[in-house]
Design an enzyme around this catalytic site. Structure first.
Site, PDB file in Angstrom:
ATOM      1  N   CYS A  91       0.847  -1.205   0.000  1.00  0.00           N
ATOM      2  CA  CYS A  91       0.000   0.000   0.000  1.00  0.00           C
ATOM      3  C   CYS A  91       0.884   1.257   0.000  1.00  0.00           C
ATOM      4  CB  CYS A  91      -0.981  -0.038   1.167  1.00  0.00           C
ATOM      5  SG  CYS A  91      -2.358   1.146   0.999  1.00  0.00           S
ATOM      6  N   HIS A 139      -3.689  -4.869  -0.062  1.00  0.00           N
ATOM      7  CA  HIS A 139      -3.271  -5.430   1.224  1.00  0.00           C
ATOM      8  C   HIS A 139      -3.337  -6.952   1.159  1.00  0.00           C
ATOM      9  CE1 HIS A 139      -3.035  -1.782   3.732  1.00  0.00           C
ATOM     10  NE2 HIS A 139      -3.957  -1.314   2.910  1.00  0.00           N
ATOM     11  N   GLU A 168      -2.312  -9.056   3.293  1.00  0.00           N
ATOM     12  CA  GLU A 168      -2.644  -9.595   4.613  1.00  0.00           C
ATOM     13  C   GLU A 168      -4.140  -9.572   4.897  1.00  0.00           C
ATOM     14  OE1 GLU A 168      -2.356  -5.202   5.361  1.00  0.00           O
ATOM     15  OE2 GLU A 168      -1.420  -6.670   4.028  1.00  0.00           O
TER      16      GLU A 168
END
Length: 216
Positions: free
Chosen positions: A84, A188, A190
């Site tokens: 990001c 993202h 994650e």
């Protein structure tokens, strides 16, 4: 992944560092959140997370003396992954709020996303279409995959060869890049379920391969 690489999550006060750490551990890496120069210099790879404004991010990196360290590791061939805002700071600069120089690891600038009337920030799942093969996207669907995005700006690489994936929100924008051992994703991983975890597992494998090469 034959070995558990040590991946350092750069702690410069911005981004969901704990979520990235947990995701890396989930895919088999050893992960540590740190701003300690020695720990960052000796890890098998670095992840630069980030949520927020570009000028503050670069200010924090410079104040902590971490910007030059990231650049040195990258120039030495160590794997680096920006996530990001962490991807955006890999570029030469951004005009967000005020012109600010970035780390300059990838040529190009960060500009406001031209959403053509769609609400900003762009928040939600969007399809990333891969433009070439890469160790970062190995085993992911060849046509692309959906990842979770949160951003109002996008990087514009000066060299199309650095583009790894694009997506679309009002306009087509670059959502993943690679130059040598330096990788960046606007989304993202994650927070992106199985495909995001697969991407992080691939990065961990890159780090393990680099560590084995250094040790050989």
């Amino acid at each position: 992944m034959s070995a558990r690489p040590l991946v350092a999550v750069v702690d410069y006060g911005m981004g969901n560092r704990r979520s990235v750490e947990k995701a890396l551990e989930h895919v088999g890496a050893r992960a540590v959140i740190t701003s300690d120069p020695h720990a960052l210099a000796t890890a098998d790879g670095l992840v630069v997370p980030g949520v927020g404004a570009f000028p503050r991010a670069m200010g924090n990196l410079r104040e902590l003396g971490l910007g030059d360290l990231i650049v040195e590791r990258a120039h030495a061939g160590s794997p680096v992954l920006g996530i990001c805002l962490g991807m955006q700071v890999l570029f030469e600069g951004s005009a967000e709020f005020e012109p600010t120089a970035g780390l300059g690891l990838i040529a190009g600038e960060v500009v406001r996303l031209r959403s053509n009337g769609l609400r900003l920030p762009h928040i939600g799942w969007n399809r990333a279409e891969f433009t070439r093969s890469s160790p970062l996207t190995e085993s992911l669907p060849a046509g692309g995959a959906h990842f979770y995005h949160v951003h109002s700006l996008a990087a514009v690489p000066a060299d199309d060869a650095d583009v790894l994936a694009t997506s679309e929100y009002g306009e087509r924008f670059v959502t993943a890049v690679q130059r040598g051992s330096v990788f960046g994703v606007q989304f993202h991983p994650e927070k992106s379920s199985k495909h995001g975890l697969a991407l992080l597992r691939n990065f961990a494998s890159v780090c393990a391969g680099h560590a084995q090469g250094v040790a050989a």
